[in-house]
Enzyme design. Structure first.
Site, short mmCIF file in Angstrom:
data_model
loop_
_atom_site.label_atom_id
_atom_site.label_comp_id
_atom_site.label_asym_id
_atom_site.label_seq_id
_atom_site.Cartn_x
_atom_site.Cartn_y
_atom_site.Cartn_z
N ASN A 55 1.09 -1.02 -0.08
CA ASN A 55 -0.35 -0.51 -0.55
C ASN A 55 1.11 0.95 0.26
O ASN A 55 0.81 1.95 1.21
CB ASN A 55 -0.61 0.03 1.31
N LYS A 62 -0.16 4.03 -0.27
CA LYS A 62 -0.70 5.72 0.21
C LYS A 62 -0.09 6.59 -0.30
O LYS A 62 -0.30 6.77 -2.05
CB LYS A 62 -0.15 5.81 1.86
N HIS A 72 -9.20 0.68 4.39
CA HIS A 72 -8.21 1.19 5.31
C HIS A 72 -8.72 2.24 6.33
O HIS A 72 -9.21 2.90 6.67
CB HIS A 72 -7.28 2.11 4.38
N GLU A 117 -6.78 4.78 7.14
CA GLU A 117 -6.81 6.14 7.92
C GLU A 117 -7.73 6.83 6.10
O GLU A 117 -8.11 7.56 6.93
CB GLU A 117 -5.40 5.71 6.81
N GLU A 173 -6.37 -5.07 10.10
CA GLU A 173 -4.53 -3.96 10.76
C GLU A 173 -4.79 -3.77 11.84
O GLU A 173 -6.14 -2.38 11.61
CB GLU A 173 -4.45 -3.14 9.50
N GLY A 199 1.75 1.99 10.59
CA GLY A 199 2.98 3.12 10.54
C GLY A 199 3.31 3.11 11.41
O GLY A 199 4.40 4.39 11.63
N SER A 247 2.80 -2.42 10.84
CA SER A 247 4.65 -2.13 10.30
C SER A 247 5.61 -4.13 9.68
O SER A 247 6.22 -4.09 10.31
CB SER A 247 4.82 -1.75 11.61
#
Ligand code: PEP
Length: 256
Positions: A13, A15, A99, A101, A171, A177, A217
């Site tokens: 991903n 991003k 996701h 985010e 996730e 991150g 991560s």
């Protein structure tokens, strides 16, 4: 991983990183190392603006190109949005849905994820449906409830014949991150609970064929241990998918 019943999928991903020129260069750099890949599927989920270059650069390799989001309507007055058909025509094969985010910054909900999953499947795209708990939810010991709720709502009315095309990415939000990875046991435990939930919804045969990834991560150092868990069938990788050598090392771990 359990290669007997399901595909291992290593997905990057990117991003909001890489211009179209940089995307082409990174994929060209990745291609030789990724050609060693025997057992797993590889996907790079790139920004919309990189799709054309990425699809061209990946041609002739085993890398599939994915998107990071889509709208659930076919077309219309939705300024700034992109539809499933638009992605499909560009050569996109996968699309990340829900996701954390997007949930956190753009108001994505389990209900909107459900609409998107169904529309993606109808357009011939494979959804990578994300789920995962916050740190507070983990500390309150409600991880399984949170993840089960996310999955059950996002998959509502998804037909049994379509479910194998869906990839689930577990996730934990606290691991994305942050450099803090879930332990292999934590990842394995939740991925296994996700498969239990899929079994309740779709039966044992379908559940054992669904790819359930871990994301948060994941890197060259911890990938092998995470992927050794029987219910972890790959990874959704952010930071480490932006460096050819790191991504290739994760793919190598999936090929052991
Ligand atoms: C992600 O973006 O889905 C992700 C897991 O990011 P990172 O690997 O950087 O934690």
């Amino acid at each position: 991983m359990n290669r007997r019943y399901r595909k291992t999928i290593i997905a990057g991903n990117w991003k909001m990183n890489k211009t179209p020129t940089e995307a082409k260069a990174l994929i060209e750099e990745m291609k030789p190392a990724l050609s060693r890949c025997k057992w797993c599927e590889m996907v790079l989920c790139v920004p919309f603006t990189d799709i054309q270059n990425a699809v061209k650069a990946a041609r002739g390799s085993k890398i599939a190109i994915g998107a990071q989001n889509m709208h659930f309507e076919k077309s219309g007055a939705f300024t700034g949005e992109v539809s499933a058909d638009m992605l499909k025509e560009m050569g996109v094969k996968f699309v990340i849905i829900g996701h954390s985010e997007r949930r956190q910054y753009f108001g994505e909900t389990d209900i909107s994820c459900n609409k998107k999953v169904k529309v993606a499947l109808a357009a011939g795209l494979r959804p990578i449906l994300c789920c995962g708990e916050t740190l507070e939810e983990r500390e309150q010991d409600v991880t399984m409830e949170v993840v089960r709720k996310q999955i059950k709502i996002a998959l509502r009315d998804v037909a049994a014949e379509d479910i194998k095309k869906v990839v689930i990415a577990y996730e934990p939000i606290w691991a994305i991150g942050t450099g803090k990875t879930a332990t292999a046991e934590q990842a394995g435990e939740v991925c296994s609970a996700i498969r239990d939930c899929l079994r309740e919804l779709y039966g044992a045969r379908a559940a054992r064929a669904i790819t359930v990834q871990y994301g948060g991560s994941m890197n060259a150092k911890n990938a092998a241990e995470l992927l050794a868990q029987p219910d972890v069938d790959g990874g959704l990788i952010g930071g480490a998918s932006l460096k050819a050598a790191d991504f290739a090392a994760i793919v190598d771990a999936a090929n052991q």
